[in-house]
Design an enzyme around this catalytic site. Sequence first.
Site, PDB file in Angstrom:
ATOM      1  N   ALA A   8       0.845  -1.213   0.000  1.00 49.11           N
ATOM      2  CA  ALA A   8       0.000   0.000   0.000  1.00 49.11           C
ATOM      3  C   ALA A   8       0.872   1.252   0.000  1.00 49.11           C
ATOM      4  CB  ALA A   8      -0.915  -0.021   1.224  1.00 49.11           C
ATOM      5  N   ASN A  93      14.027  -7.699  -3.278  1.00 45.96           N
ATOM      6  CA  ASN A  93      12.623  -7.774  -3.699  1.00 45.96           C
ATOM      7  C   ASN A  93      12.206  -9.205  -4.045  1.00 45.96           C
ATOM      8  OD1 ASN A  93      12.059  -5.148  -3.176  1.00 45.96           O
ATOM      9  ND2 ASN A  93      12.135  -4.442  -5.299  1.00 45.96           N
ATOM     10  N   THR A 117       6.326  -4.906  -8.900  1.00 50.34           N
ATOM     11  CA  THR A 117       7.594  -4.748  -8.178  1.00 50.34           C
ATOM     12  C   THR A 117       8.785  -5.007  -9.111  1.00 50.34           C
ATOM     13  OG1 THR A 117       6.467  -5.505  -6.193  1.00 50.34           O
ATOM     14  CG2 THR A 117       8.868  -5.533  -6.137  1.00 50.34           C
ATOM     15  N   HIS A 173      11.696  -4.475 -18.936  1.00 43.17           N
ATOM     16  CA  HIS A 173      11.422  -3.126 -18.389  1.00 43.17           C
ATOM     17  C   HIS A 173      12.695  -2.680 -17.660  1.00 43.17           C
ATOM     18  CE1 HIS A 173       9.416   0.185 -16.455  1.00 43.17           C
ATOM     19  NE2 HIS A 173       9.586  -0.324 -15.253  1.00 43.17           N
TER      20      HIS A 173
HETATM   21  P1  NAI Z   1       6.828   2.148  -1.632  1.00 44.63           P
HETATM   22  O1  NAI Z   1       8.046   2.019  -0.795  1.00 44.63           O
HETATM   23  O2  NAI Z   1       6.074   3.432  -1.621  1.00 44.63           O
HETATM   24  O3  NAI Z   1       5.797   0.976  -1.238  1.00 44.63           O
HETATM   25  C1  NAI Z   1       6.168  -0.352  -1.083  1.00 44.63           C
HETATM   26  C2  NAI Z   1       5.287  -0.935   0.010  1.00 44.63           C
HETATM   27  O4  NAI Z   1       5.505  -2.348   0.063  1.00 44.63           O
HETATM   28  C3  NAI Z   1       5.584  -0.405   1.409  1.00 44.63           C
HETATM   29  O5  NAI Z   1       4.429   0.195   1.957  1.00 44.63           O
HETATM   30  C4  NAI Z   1       5.982  -1.644   2.197  1.00 44.63           C
HETATM   31  O6  NAI Z   1       5.577  -1.621   3.568  1.00 44.63           O
HETATM   32  C5  NAI Z   1       5.282  -2.742   1.406  1.00 44.63           C
HETATM   33  N1  NAI Z   1       5.802  -4.082   1.638  1.00 44.63           N
HETATM   34  C6  NAI Z   1       7.084  -4.486   1.720  1.00 44.63           C
HETATM   35  N2  NAI Z   1       7.139  -5.812   1.925  1.00 44.63           N
HETATM   36  C7  NAI Z   1       5.862  -6.263   1.956  1.00 44.63           C
HETATM   37  C8  NAI Z   1       5.261  -7.552   2.131  1.00 44.63           C
HETATM   38  N3  NAI Z   1       6.007  -8.650   2.289  1.00 44.63           N
HETATM   39  N4  NAI Z   1       3.918  -7.650   2.107  1.00 44.63           N
HETATM   40  C9  NAI Z   1       3.159  -6.529   1.936  1.00 44.63           C
HETATM   41  N5  NAI Z   1       3.663  -5.284   1.779  1.00 44.63           N
HETATM   42  C10 NAI Z   1       4.997  -5.168   1.795  1.00 44.63           C
HETATM   43  O7  NAI Z   1       7.265   1.778  -3.118  1.00 44.63           O
HETATM   44  P2  NAI Z   1       6.469   2.114  -4.478  1.00 44.63           P
HETATM   45  O8  NAI Z   1       6.912   3.410  -5.011  1.00 44.63           O
HETATM   46  O9  NAI Z   1       5.033   1.876  -4.252  1.00 44.63           O
HETATM   47  O10 NAI Z   1       7.078   0.993  -5.451  1.00 44.63           O
HETATM   48  C11 NAI Z   1       6.783  -0.372  -5.224  1.00 44.63           C
HETATM   49  C12 NAI Z   1       7.527  -1.256  -6.206  1.00 44.63           C
HETATM   50  O11 NAI Z   1       7.043  -0.993  -7.523  1.00 44.63           O
HETATM   51  C13 NAI Z   1       9.052  -1.005  -6.271  1.00 44.63           C
HETATM   52  O12 NAI Z   1       9.728  -2.236  -6.397  1.00 44.63           O
HETATM   53  C14 NAI Z   1       9.229  -0.191  -7.525  1.00 44.63           C
HETATM   54  O13 NAI Z   1      10.509  -0.335  -8.091  1.00 44.63           O
HETATM   55  C15 NAI Z   1       8.157  -0.802  -8.398  1.00 44.63           C
HETATM   56  N6  NAI Z   1       7.742   0.013  -9.518  1.00 44.63           N
HETATM   57  C16 NAI Z   1       7.518  -0.641 -10.694  1.00 44.63           C
HETATM   58  C17 NAI Z   1       7.105   0.035 -11.811  1.00 44.63           C
HETATM   59  C18 NAI Z   1       6.833  -0.713 -13.063  1.00 44.63           C
HETATM   60  O14 NAI Z   1       6.531  -0.083 -14.082  1.00 44.63           O
HETATM   61  N7  NAI Z   1       6.887  -2.046 -13.062  1.00 44.63           N
HETATM   62  C19 NAI Z   1       6.942   1.501 -11.797  1.00 44.63           C
HETATM   63  C20 NAI Z   1       7.127   2.081 -10.488  1.00 44.63           C
HETATM   64  C21 NAI Z   1       7.532   1.351  -9.400  1.00 44.63           C
END
Ligand code: NAI
Length: 310
Positions: A8, A93, A117, A173
């Site tokens: 979230a 990750n 992710t 990507h």
């Molecule tokens: P963020 O840090 O804002 O949110 C990540 C959330 O994951 C945190 O709230 C954290 O508590 C939660 N989390 C961690 N481990 C967990 C688990 N085992 N179970 C449930 N929740 C857990 O990061 P953001 O900006 O939301 O990015 C998330 C991911 O998406 C990153 O890996 C980022 O690189 C990726 N991403 C991918 C894109 C794509 O086009 N594929 C584009 C933008 C981001």
Amino acid sequence: MKVSIIGAGNVGGLLALRLLEFNLGEIVLIDIAEGLAKGKALDLEDCSAVYKYNSRIKGSQNFEEIANSNIVIITAGFARKPGMLREELLKKNALIVKDIALKIKEFSPQAIVLVVTNPVDILTYLVLKITKFSPKKVLGVGLNLDTARFINLISKELNISCSEIEAMVIGAHSETMLVLERFSFIKGIPLSQFLDQDTIKRLKEETINRGAKIVSFYGSGSAYFAPASATAEVVKAILKDERKSLCVSSYLEGEYGLKDICIGAPCILGKNGREKIIELELNPSELALFLKSADSLNQQKEILKKDGLL
Ligand code: NAI
């Protein structure tokens, strides 16, 4: 319809807002951080009242809440910091996503899974191997974001509406993605009739570097507005059975001459997830770059194997 979002954070929270706008039914937001998903769900619920959305949203730390989801989206994990490549997130990750994949298999075994992710292609592969779900049902989201970025840059360069532009980005990507101007058009007219080769080259490079540029401005965390919108586009295509062509990462079994790999290519999306992979007729230099992109993913696969994660 029920959609669950694991993570979230920035992307997950904003994605939930986009999905509320679709009035899909039920949304569940899960995060390990205590209170985060619950707090965001209450905040989002209040948006529903303002905009008169009918979907219900619930936040929880408990994975049992994802039971009977039509789609589960993984946005949990670390985002990159300035100067980092997406691949540098691989090991930490992968640990997070492996655990989540097992929980999806346990609590929502019929779901279509979308992986957001990063590094998204290899983590899509990991989820597929852990869940053993059908390859049609495990997809990675990222390339439709890159495609949107290329379209936006073309639109700004030519001052032509984004709605008139079609573009194609395939491969991983990552920095190895292929921005394919040969498959990019404005109202069916090749892009090369509007822009000279130097400008096209510059826009391609800007597309590839767009995510890193945003990270460098933010200082911490990565892009999330467009990623959330791009993910919502994929969710909508599936849940509304749109039979729409979007580039997603999925498991290849001989297409493009590749096997046992998840990599981005245009796919028709519909109610079963990936309905069909479209095989572009790449010329030799495009194919060589596509294979190079695939090679980088095979190297990541070896790293996961060495670490016992695969
Ligand atoms: P963020 O840090 O804002 O949110 C990540 C959330 O994951 C945190 O709230 C954290 O508590 C939660 N989390 C961690 N481990 C967990 C688990 N085992 N179970 C449930 N929740 C857990 O990061 P953001 O900006 O939301 O990015 C998330 C991911 O998406 C990153 O890996 C980022 O690189 C990726 N991403 C991918 C894109 C794509 O086009 N594929 C584009 C933008 C981001």
